[in-house]
Scaffold this motif. Structure first.
Motif, PDB file in Angstrom:
ATOM      1  N   ALA A 452       0.692  -1.209  -0.167  1.00 43.76           N
ATOM      2  CA  ALA A 452      -0.051  -0.079  -0.028  1.00 43.76           C
ATOM      3  C   ALA A 452       0.590   1.479  -0.156  1.00 43.76           C
ATOM      4  CB  ALA A 452      -0.889   0.105   1.159  1.00 43.76           C
ATOM      5  N   SER A 453       0.572   2.256  -0.559  1.00 48.30           N
ATOM      6  CA  SER A 453       0.932   3.513  -0.718  1.00 48.30           C
ATOM      7  C   SER A 453       1.074   4.059   0.892  1.00 48.30           C
ATOM      8  CB  SER A 453       0.275   4.482  -1.715  1.00 48.30           C
ATOM      9  OG  SER A 453       0.573   4.080  -2.965  1.00 48.30           O
ATOM     10  N   GLN A 454       1.998   4.660   1.267  1.00 51.28           N
ATOM     11  CA  GLN A 454       2.097   5.074   2.750  1.00 51.28           C
ATOM     12  C   GLN A 454       3.192   6.055   2.911  1.00 51.28           C
ATOM     13  OE1 GLN A 454       3.730   1.526   5.064  1.00 51.28           O
ATOM     14  NE2 GLN A 454       2.806   0.605   3.293  1.00 51.28           N
ATOM     15  N   THR A 455       3.158   6.537   4.228  1.00 52.97           N
ATOM     16  CA  THR A 455       4.441   7.242   4.602  1.00 52.97           C
ATOM     17  C   THR A 455       5.485   6.340   5.306  1.00 52.97           C
ATOM     18  OG1 THR A 455       3.097   9.373   4.825  1.00 52.97           O
ATOM     19  CG2 THR A 455       5.208   9.197   6.092  1.00 52.97           C
ATOM     20  N   LEU A 456       6.727   6.424   4.811  1.00 54.72           N
ATOM     21  CA  LEU A 456       7.706   5.393   5.198  1.00 54.72           C
ATOM     22  C   LEU A 456       8.640   6.488   6.175  1.00 54.72           C
ATOM     23  CD1 LEU A 456       8.649   3.116   2.381  1.00 54.72           C
ATOM     24  CD2 LEU A 456       6.910   2.860   4.381  1.00 54.72           C
ATOM     25  N   VAL A 457       9.388   5.959   7.191  1.00 51.08           N
ATOM     26  CA  VAL A 457      10.191   6.530   7.897  1.00 51.08           C
ATOM     27  C   VAL A 457      11.473   6.098   8.203  1.00 51.08           C
ATOM     28  CG1 VAL A 457      10.424   7.386  10.516  1.00 51.08           C
ATOM     29  CG2 VAL A 457       7.922   6.859   9.433  1.00 51.08           C
ATOM     30  N   PRO A 458      12.604   6.618   7.354  1.00 51.52           N
ATOM     31  CA  PRO A 458      13.925   6.199   7.161  1.00 51.52           C
ATOM     32  C   PRO A 458      14.567   6.707   8.544  1.00 51.52           C
ATOM     33  CG  PRO A 458      13.787   8.028   5.807  1.00 51.52           C
ATOM     34  CD  PRO A 458      12.364   7.618   6.221  1.00 51.52           C
ATOM     35  N   MET A 459      15.342   5.816   9.346  1.00 52.92           N
ATOM     36  CA  MET A 459      15.869   6.281  10.637  1.00 52.92           C
ATOM     37  C   MET A 459      17.256   6.051  10.656  1.00 52.92           C
ATOM     38  SD  MET A 459      14.697   4.674  14.485  1.00 52.92           S
ATOM     39  CE  MET A 459      13.302   5.550  14.352  1.00 52.92           C
ATOM     40  N   ALA A 460      18.221   6.682  11.191  1.00 47.89           N
ATOM     41  CA  ALA A 460      19.822   6.506  11.183  1.00 47.89           C
ATOM     42  C   ALA A 460      19.865   5.896  12.545  1.00 47.89           C
ATOM     43  CB  ALA A 460      20.441   7.797  11.221  1.00 47.89           C
ATOM     44  N   HIS A 461      20.544   4.532  12.340  1.00 53.53           N
ATOM     45  CA  HIS A 461      20.990   3.728  13.656  1.00 53.53           C
ATOM     46  C   HIS A 461      22.616   3.474  13.613  1.00 53.53           C
ATOM     47  CE1 HIS A 461      17.470   1.511  15.348  1.00 53.53           C
ATOM     48  NE2 HIS A 461      16.557   2.525  14.192  1.00 53.53           N
ATOM     49  N   MET A 462      22.919   3.568  14.997  1.00 54.98           N
ATOM     50  CA  MET A 462      24.142   3.162  15.272  1.00 54.98           C
ATOM     51  C   MET A 462      24.741   1.790  15.167  1.00 54.98           C
ATOM     52  SD  MET A 462      24.450   5.712  18.611  1.00 54.98           S
ATOM     53  CE  MET A 462      23.135   4.979  19.467  1.00 54.98           C
ATOM     54  N   ASP A 463      26.076   1.591  15.229  1.00 55.05           N
ATOM     55  CA  ASP A 463      26.381   0.212  15.494  1.00 55.05           C
ATOM     56  C   ASP A 463      27.127   0.321  16.638  1.00 55.05           C
ATOM     57  OD1 ASP A 463      27.228  -2.265  15.004  1.00 55.05           O
ATOM     58  OD2 ASP A 463      29.217  -1.716  13.904  1.00 55.05           O
ATOM     59  N   THR A 464      26.436  -0.046  17.664  1.00 56.03           N
ATOM     60  CA  THR A 464      26.872   0.095  19.189  1.00 56.03           C
ATOM     61  C   THR A 464      28.010  -0.838  19.476  1.00 56.03           C
ATOM     62  OG1 THR A 464      24.890  -1.009  20.104  1.00 56.03           O
ATOM     63  CG2 THR A 464      24.880   1.423  20.050  1.00 56.03           C
ATOM     64  N   ASN A 465      27.967  -1.999  18.973  1.00 50.61           N
ATOM     65  CA  ASN A 465      28.768  -3.200  19.336  1.00 50.61           C
ATOM     66  C   ASN A 465      29.811  -3.339  18.411  1.00 50.61           C
ATOM     67  OD1 ASN A 465      27.100  -4.382  17.307  1.00 50.61           O
ATOM     68  ND2 ASN A 465      26.024  -5.694  18.563  1.00 50.61           N
ATOM     69  N   GLY A 466      29.887  -2.496  17.492  1.00 51.21           N
ATOM     70  CA  GLY A 466      30.777  -2.435  16.337  1.00 51.21           C
ATOM     71  C   GLY A 466      31.129  -3.816  15.761  1.00 51.21           C
ATOM     72  N   ASN A 467      30.180  -4.590  15.461  1.00 47.80           N
ATOM     73  CA  ASN A 467      30.091  -5.972  14.545  1.00 47.80           C
ATOM     74  C   ASN A 467      29.724  -5.869  13.176  1.00 47.80           C
ATOM     75  OD1 ASN A 467      27.444  -5.929  15.202  1.00 47.80           O
ATOM     76  ND2 ASN A 467      27.171  -7.850  15.816  1.00 47.80           N
ATOM     77  N   GLU A 468      29.381  -4.361  12.862  1.00 49.06           N
ATOM     78  CA  GLU A 468      28.702  -4.110  11.415  1.00 49.06           C
ATOM     79  C   GLU A 468      27.536  -5.217  11.071  1.00 49.06           C
ATOM     80  OE1 GLU A 468      31.951  -4.192   8.792  1.00 49.06           O
ATOM     81  OE2 GLU A 468      33.154  -2.492   9.929  1.00 49.06           O
ATOM     82  N   ALA A 469      26.768  -5.552  11.946  1.00 53.08           N
ATOM     83  CA  ALA A 469      25.578  -6.440  11.887  1.00 53.08           C
ATOM     84  C   ALA A 469      24.451  -5.601  12.598  1.00 53.08           C
ATOM     85  CB  ALA A 469      25.764  -7.837  12.241  1.00 53.08           C
ATOM     86  N   TYR A 470      23.205  -5.391  12.115  1.00 46.67           N
ATOM     87  CA  TYR A 470      22.214  -4.921  12.925  1.00 46.67           C
ATOM     88  C   TYR A 470      21.628  -5.755  13.741  1.00 46.67           C
ATOM     89  CZ  TYR A 470      17.788  -2.265  13.325  1.00 46.67           C
ATOM     90  OH  TYR A 470      16.938  -1.216  13.792  1.00 46.67           O
ATOM     91  N   ASP A 471      21.644  -5.483  15.098  1.00 45.12           N
ATOM     92  CA  ASP A 471      21.458  -6.161  16.142  1.00 45.12           C
ATOM     93  C   ASP A 471      20.219  -5.540  17.154  1.00 45.12           C
ATOM     94  OD1 ASP A 471      23.297  -8.072  15.262  1.00 45.12           O
ATOM     95  OD2 ASP A 471      24.709  -7.005  16.336  1.00 45.12           O
ATOM     96  N   PHE A 472      19.620  -4.440  16.426  1.00 37.31           N
ATOM     97  CA  PHE A 472      18.531  -4.037  17.324  1.00 37.31           C
ATOM     98  C   PHE A 472      17.358  -5.043  17.559  1.00 37.31           C
ATOM     99  CE2 PHE A 472      14.289  -1.568  17.716  1.00 37.31           C
ATOM    100  CZ  PHE A 472      14.948  -0.691  18.434  1.00 37.31           C
ATOM    101  N   PRO A 473      16.596  -4.908  18.968  1.00 37.18           N
ATOM    102  CA  PRO A 473      16.883  -4.160  19.825  1.00 37.18           C
ATOM    103  C   PRO A 473      17.836  -4.179  20.874  1.00 37.18           C
ATOM    104  CG  PRO A 473      14.956  -5.601  20.305  1.00 37.18           C
ATOM    105  CD  PRO A 473      15.608  -6.051  18.988  1.00 37.18           C
ATOM    106  N   GLU A 474      18.711  -5.384  20.917  1.00 42.88           N
ATOM    107  CA  GLU A 474      19.569  -5.778  21.675  1.00 42.88           C
ATOM    108  C   GLU A 474      20.855  -4.784  21.900  1.00 42.88           C
ATOM    109  OE1 GLU A 474      18.377  -7.991  19.666  1.00 42.88           O
ATOM    110  OE2 GLU A 474      17.274  -9.159  21.234  1.00 42.88           O
ATOM    111  N   ALA A 475      21.043  -4.403  20.587  1.00 41.87           N
ATOM    112  CA  ALA A 475      22.061  -3.428  20.557  1.00 41.87           C
ATOM    113  C   ALA A 475      21.678  -2.249  19.107  1.00 41.87           C
ATOM    114  CB  ALA A 475      23.274  -3.722  20.189  1.00 41.87           C
ATOM    115  N   ASP A 476      22.390  -1.287  18.849  1.00 39.57           N
ATOM    116  CA  ASP A 476      22.152  -0.743  17.804  1.00 39.57           C
ATOM    117  C   ASP A 476      21.134   0.232  17.783  1.00 39.57           C
ATOM    118  OD1 ASP A 476      24.551  -1.962  16.971  1.00 39.57           O
ATOM    119  OD2 ASP A 476      23.619  -3.386  15.674  1.00 39.57           O
TER     120      ASP A 476
END
Length: 672
Positions: A452-476
Motif C-alpha cells: 500500500a502507498s504510505q508514509t515511510l520513516v527512514p531512521m539512522a541507527h548506530m552500530d553500538t557493538n561494532g560488529n557491522e551487523a544490525y542487532d536492534f533491539p539488543e544493540a544498535d
C-alpha cells in the motif's frame, strides 16, 4: 528482555508523534461525527487539497474518482492522505498515487484505520480493512470538480532585481513558470514578461530560481504564471510565436498564477536552524546575497576573534539573489556538537572562487549590515542526518537519498506504525553496514513487501557493538538529536507488487504467489530475455484480467510452454484501455504497458524447473483422490478454477457492502 523493553519504550519517546500533514483540533473541540469538505479546485495532477476533514477515531481522507459511483470501489482510489489523528484537520494535501490525466468529479471520503497500523490498506486488503466512515447508512463524502491544469505559489521576498525564487510549481504536462510584472493584469501579455524557467517536467517542483531577463528596478508585485509546452520542444516560445505556442495553463477560464511582493534590497541575509549532522555538512536554510558570493560556515571561535581559524567550510559560488536549503560541506568533520555560524561572503574579485583566507581577508570579505558581518548561528548536534524524497516503489525496496553518519551504522526504514508504538514491528528493512561519512542513493530492501502507498520513516541507527551487523533491539539503537531519533518521512506510492517463488512446473503453467494491482490489470510471465530487450518475444503467458486489489496463487497458462529450467520474470501490467483484455503485444506496447517504479517495470524473478518424466501410478492415484475430495468439498469452485487463472473479485462481499454505502451517499449529494 528488560533491556529490549527499555529500548522499545525509549525509542517511542525519541520518535515522538507522527507529522499529520495538517494541524488537528484539540480533543475538547473535536466533533463526534465524521465530516469532510472538498471544494472545486485546480490541480497540477499530483496533489489535491481537502478543505477540512473530521475523523472521530483518526484515519485517512481518501480521494476516489467518479467511477466509485459505478461500483468501482477499489479501483476508484486515486490517493490517500497520511494517517491523521482523531480530530479536525484543515487544508490537508493528498498526494495522488498516479498523476491525474483528465479533469472531472472526484470524491473525498474519510476512511477509518480499522487495524490500527496507520497505513491505508483498503485497496491492498481488498476492502476488508480501513473502510469508510458512515452516517445514516451512507459513506461520508464530499464531491467536487478538479480541473487538471497547474498550480503555482511564490512568497514575498527580497531581490537584487535579477532573480527570484518561485516556491512551488505543479504541472500536469510539463512546461515552464514565467514571471510577469503586474502590467499583465492590464493586458500587457508579452511586455510584462520578466523571465522564464528552464523546462520543467510534469510533477512538483520546489524553489525554482528564475533569472530575470528584464530586471526589476523598484519594489513591485510580480506574477508567476504556469505555462504549457504546447509544441513539445522543451523551449519557451510563447513571445516569439505571439501566443500561438506555450500559452498559460488555465482553470475556470483564467490563467494559473500567483502574486508576490518583491523588495529591492542591498542587505544580505542568512537564516540557519538548529539541526543534527553526521559531521560532514550542514544545511543553511536561506541565503540572500545581493551581489552573489558564498556562505561560509565558521565555528564559535569566530566570536573570540579567530576569523580565519574558525572557518569550517564554504559553499560553492552562489549567483546574486535568494537561495534556499544551501548545503555546505565541511573541510574537516565535526568531532563534537557545537555552535556554528554561517556568514554571507562577497565575491569581491569576481572569480567565483572563495579566496578570503588565502588573501588574508583582502578578497571575498563578508557582507555587512549595521556595522557587523551578516551572520546567523545555531547549535549543530554531532549525530546523523537522513533524507528521503517522495518516490514510487515496487513494494520490495526504496531508495534513501542521503545518509550522513558520524560513526557509521545503518539506515532502517520503518512504516508509520512506529508512531503508534510499534518499534520493532514497524521495521520494514535495513541497509548494509555504512561506514562513517556520507552515503547517497542507499537501497533498502524489505524483509516482506509492502502493498500500500504510505508514509515511510527512514531512521539512522548506530552500530553500538561494532560488529557491522544490525542487532536492534539488543544493540544498535538510533542516532539522536535534541532528544529525538534522527529520522525523515517520505510519501511512497505502491501501485503494484509481484512476488513469485522458485517452483517445479509441467511447463504448461506457472504459479505467481501474489499480485497486488492498484488499478487492476494482468500479470504477464516473461522469460529472462526481457532483460536483454526482448520485450515482446519474451512473453510466455498472461493471466486473465485481475481486478484491483491483491490476488494470491495466480496460475498462468503459458502460450509458449517451458521445456527446460528457466528464469521467469512475472511483470505487473495495466489495463490502460479498460477492456479487460491483454493488448500489450498486439498493440506493439501502446496499450496495457507495465506498472513502473524505481525506474523500471514492477517485476519479480523465480526459477521454474520443468518436471521430468510421467507421474508414477502412486502419484496419479494420490492426485485423483485429492481431486475427488476437492470436488466433493468445493463443488463449482473447483470447476471455476480449472482454466488456470484467478478471475475472482477479491473481498467481493465487503466491496458490495461498500458500494451500497457509497451509492447512498452519492444519491444524497445529488439530491442536495
Amino acid at each position: 528482555m528488560q533491556r529490549a523493553l527499555t529500548l522499545f519504550v525509549t525509542l517511542v519517546v525519541l520518535v515522538g508523534t507522527a507529522p499529520a500533514g495538517a494541524a488537528a483540533t484539540p480533543a475538547a473541540q473535536q466533533s463526534s461525527e465524521a465530516s469532510v469538505s472538498f471544494a472545486a479546485q485546480s490541480s497540477g495532477g499530483s496533489t489535491v487539497v481537502v478543505e477540512n476533514v473530521t475523523l472521530p477515531d483518526g484515519g485517512f481522507v481518501t480521494i476516489h474518482d467518479a467511477s466509485v459511483a459505478d461500483g468501482n470501489v477499489l479501483g476508484s482510489v486515486v490517493g490517500s492522505s497520511a494517517y491523521l489523528d482523531a480530530g479536525t484537520h484543515e487544508n490537508v494535501t493528498v498526494h495522488l498515487d498516479e498523476p491525474l490525466s483528465e479533469s472531472g468529479a472526484f470524491v473525498a471520503m474519510p476512511h477509518r484505520d480499522t487495524d490500527g497500523d496507520r497505513v491505508y490498506d483498503f485497496v491492498a486488503d481488498n476492502g476488508e480493512t480501513d473502510g469508510p466512515y458512515t452516517a445514516d447508512g451512507s459513506a461520508v463524502i464530499s464531491q467536487a470538480n478538479v480541473t487538471v491544469s497547474a498550480t503555482v505559489s511564490m512568497s514575498d521576498q527580497p531581490t537584487d532585481g535579477t532573480s527570484v525564487v518561485v516556491d512551488r510549481v505543479e504541472l500536469s504536462d510539463g512546461g515552464f513558470v514565467t514571471v510577469h510584472d503586474a502590467s499583465v493584469t492590464e493586458g500587457e501579455v508579452f511586455e510584462s514578461i520578466r523571465g522564464t524557467s528552464a523546462y520543467l517536467e510534469a510533477g512538483v517542483h520546489e524553489n525554482v530560481r528564475i533569472t530575470l531577463d528584464a530586471p526589476v528596478e523598484e519594489n513591485t508585485t510580480l506574477v508567476p504564471m504556469a505555462h504549457m509546452d504546447t509544441d513539445d520542444n522543451q523551449e519557451y516560445t510563447f513571445p516569439e510565436s505571439e501566443g500561438e505556442a506555450d500559452g498559460p495553463y488555465t482553470a475556470d477560464g483564467s490563467a494559473v498564477v500567483d502574486t508576490a511582493a518583491v523588495t529591492l534590497s542591498e542587505t544580505a541575509n542568512v537564516t540557519f536552524s538548529a539541526q543534527s549532522s553526521g559531521g560532514q555538512s550542514v544545511v543553511v536554510d536561506s541565503a540572500y546575497l545581493p551581489e552573489g558570493g558564498f556562505v561560509t560556515v565558521h565555528d564559535a571561535t569566530l566570536n573570540d576573534g579567530a576569523v580565519f581559524e574558525s572557518i569550517r567550510g564554504t559553499s560553492a559560488y552562489l549567483a546574486p539573489g535568494l537561495h534556499k536549503n544551501v548545503r555546505v560541506s565541511l573541510d574537516a568533520p565535526l568531532n563534537n556538537s557545537t555552535t556554528l555560524v554561517p556568514m554571507a561572503h562577497m565575491d569581491t574579485d569576481d572569480n567565483q572562487e572563495y579566496t578570503f583566507p588565502e588573501s588574508e581577508g583582502e578578497a571575498d570579505g563578508p557582507y555587512t549590515a549595521d556595522g557587523g558581518a551578516v551572520v546567523a548561528q545555531a547549535n549543530v548536534t554531532l549525530s546523523a542526518s537522513v533524507d528521503m524524497s517522495m518516490q514510487a516503489s515496487d513494494g520490495h525496496s526504496v531508495v534513501v537519498d542521503r545518509v550522513e553518519l558520524s560513526e557509521g551504522g545503518f539506515v532502517v526504514v520503518h512504516d508509520a506504525s512506529l508512531f503508534a508504538g510499534e518499534v520493532e514491528g514497524s521495521i520494514l528493512g535495513t541497509s548494509d553496514y555504512l561506514e562513517p561519512g556520507v552515503h547517497e542513493n542507499v537501497t533498502v530492501t524489505f524483509a516482506e513487501p509492502i502493498r500500500a502507498s504510505q508514509t515511510l520513516v527512514p531512521m539512522a541507527h548506530m552500530d553500538t557493538n561494532g560488529n557491522e551487523a544490525y542487532d536492534f533491539p539488543e544493540a544498535d539503537g538510533p542516532y539522536t538529536a535534541g532528544g529525538n531519533a534522527v529520522v525523515d518521512t517520505a510519501r511512497t506510492s505502491v501501485n503494484a507488487v509481484v512476488t513469485a517463488a522458485d517452483q517445479t512446473t509441467d511447463g504448461q503453467t506457472v504459479t505467481i504467489d501474489s499480485v497486488t494491482l492498484h488499478d487492476g490489470g494482468f500479470v504477464t510471465v516473461h522469460d529472462a530475455t526481457v532483460t536483454e530487450g526482448a520485450v515482446f518475444e519474451s512473453v510466455r503467458g498472461t493471466s486473465a484480467y485481475l481486478s484491483p486489489g491483491t490476488h494470491e496463487n495466480v496460475s498462468v497458462e503459458l502460450s509458449k510452454p517451458l521445456t527446460e529450467t528457466t528464469t521467469i520474470v512475472p511483470m505487473a501490467h495495466m489495463d490502460t484501455n479498460g477492456n479487460e483484455a491483454y493488448d500489450f503485444v498486439t498493440s506493439d506496447g501502446t496499450e496495457d504497458g507495465p506498472y513502473v517504479a524505481l525506474g523500471g517495470a514492477v517485476v519479480a524473478t523465480a526459477e521454474a524447473s520443468v518436471e521430468d518424466g510421467e507421474m508414477t501410478e502412486t502419484e496419479m492415484t494420490e492426485t485423483e483422490m485429492a481431486d475427488g475430495e476437492t470436488e466433493v468439498e468445493t463443488g463449482t469452485e473447483m470447476n471455476e478454477a480449472t482454466d488456470g487463472t484467478d478471475t475472482g473479485t477479491p473481498g467481493f462481499g465487503v466491496v458490495v457492502a461498500i458500494i451500497a454505502l457509497v451509492a447512498a451517499a452519492l444519491i444524497a449529494v445529488r439530491r442536495d
